[in-house]
Design a protein around this motif. Structure first.
Motif, mmCIF file in Angstrom:
data_model
loop_
_atom_site.group_PDB
_atom_site.id
_atom_site.type_symbol
_atom_site.label_atom_id
_atom_site.label_comp_id
_atom_site.label_asym_id
_atom_site.label_seq_id
_atom_site.Cartn_x
_atom_site.Cartn_y
_atom_site.Cartn_z
ATOM 1 N N ASN A 1 49.426 13.576 15.775
ATOM 2 C CA ASN A 1 49.856 12.716 16.877
ATOM 3 C C ASN A 1 49.567 13.346 18.235
ATOM 4 O O ASN A 1 50.138 12.950 19.244
ATOM 5 N N GLN A 2 48.677 14.329 18.291
ATOM 6 C CA GLN A 2 48.429 15.053 19.542
ATOM 7 C C GLN A 2 47.444 14.375 20.482
ATOM 8 O O GLN A 2 47.296 14.822 21.612
ATOM 9 N N PHE A 3 46.760 13.343 20.035
ATOM 10 C CA PHE A 3 45.740 12.717 20.868
ATOM 11 C C PHE A 3 46.179 11.310 21.239
ATOM 12 O O PHE A 3 46.028 10.369 20.470
ATOM 13 N N ASN B 1 46.063 21.569 17.545
ATOM 14 C CA ASN B 1 45.760 22.335 18.759
ATOM 15 C C ASN B 1 47.058 22.868 19.364
ATOM 16 O O ASN B 1 48.146 22.443 19.000
ATOM 17 N N GLY B 2 46.906 23.763 20.325
ATOM 18 C CA GLY B 2 48.045 24.233 21.110
ATOM 19 C C GLY B 2 48.872 25.301 20.431
ATOM 20 O O GLY B 2 48.524 25.787 19.351
ATOM 21 N N HIS C 1 48.897 24.331 13.483
ATOM 22 C CA HIS C 1 49.166 24.714 12.101
ATOM 23 C C HIS C 1 48.204 25.826 11.682
ATOM 24 O O HIS C 1 47.040 25.833 12.095
ATOM 25 N N PRO C 2 48.662 26.792 10.878
ATOM 26 C CA PRO C 2 47.781 27.880 10.426
ATOM 27 C C PRO C 2 46.482 27.393 9.776
ATOM 28 O O PRO C 2 45.450 28.061 9.895
ATOM 29 N N VAL D 1 40.172 21.242 18.393
ATOM 30 C CA VAL D 1 39.736 19.953 17.884
ATOM 31 C C VAL D 1 39.637 19.027 19.089
ATOM 32 O O VAL D 1 40.516 19.012 19.950
ATOM 33 N N GLN D 2 38.552 18.247 19.179
ATOM 34 C CA GLN D 2 38.332 17.397 20.348
ATOM 35 C C GLN D 2 39.177 16.125 20.357
ATOM 36 O O GLN D 2 39.612 15.675 21.408
ATOM 37 N N TRP D 3 39.357 15.511 19.167
ATOM 38 C CA TRP D 3 40.060 14.238 19.091
ATOM 39 C C TRP D 3 40.333 13.945 17.623
ATOM 40 O O TRP D 3 39.986 14.735 16.749
#
Length: 165
Positions: free
Chosen positions: A67-69, A101-102, A106-107, A125-127
């Motif tokens: 859910n990061q993008f 990301n960030g 996750h490992p 990761v871009q998207w």
């Protein structure tokens, strides 16, 4: 054969059950961060087709909701499972919703993002729908950016090149 760093990482399925990529040792994997409300979401169709077409030859697609993008995967595990199965007929394994990301990365993605794409770029990761091809031995073989379709001839030939059967 000893498991690789990628295979040893503890994971959870979308249903919250413990798992790891070692569960898929000996199979070629395409690991994809996915989202239900993205312009690229129709890639689920091609991912399912690849998963079905190559399953008997030792290939598995693994979806990793993120859910990061743009907040494009806001649902619960049940929402995600229902959407994927009813909208795209997804039968391949899905992991729990994960940061790719960030600081909360996750490992699994710490390891995967060490791999460079064909232009030599590693890192974030871009998207949604970035794809990582992992060999049956657990090594990251290729990285395909989000806009590269799962059925792109380059992706298909890379998969075929590492199939165990």
């Amino acid at each position: 054969m000893a498991a690789t760093a990628v295979q040893n990482i503890p994971l959870n399925t979308l249903q919250g059950e413990p798992a790891s990529l070692a569960d898929y040792a000996g199979r070629a994997l395409l690991i994809v961060n996915v989202a239900s409300r993205c312009g690229l979401t129709p890639q689920y169709r091609e991912l399912e087709k690849l998963a079905t077409e190559y399953a008997d030859r030792g290939f598995t697609v693994i979806g990793v909701p993120c859910n990061q993008f743009g907040g494009q995967e806001p649902g619960t595990a049940e929402d995600i499972a229902t959407f994927c199965s009813t909208t795209y007929g997804v039968t391949f394994p899905m992991l729990e919703k994960t940061d790719v990301n960030g600081p909360g990365r996750h490992p699994l993605y710490v390891e995967l993002t060490k791999a460079a794409d064909d232009a030599g770029a590693a890192g974030d990761v871009q998207w949604n729908f970035e794809k990582f091809l992992v060999t049956p031995e657990g090594e990251v073989a290729r990285r395909f950016r989000p806009r590269t379709a799962p059925d792109d001839p380059e992706v298909v030939s890379a998969i075929e090149a590492i199939l165990p059967n």
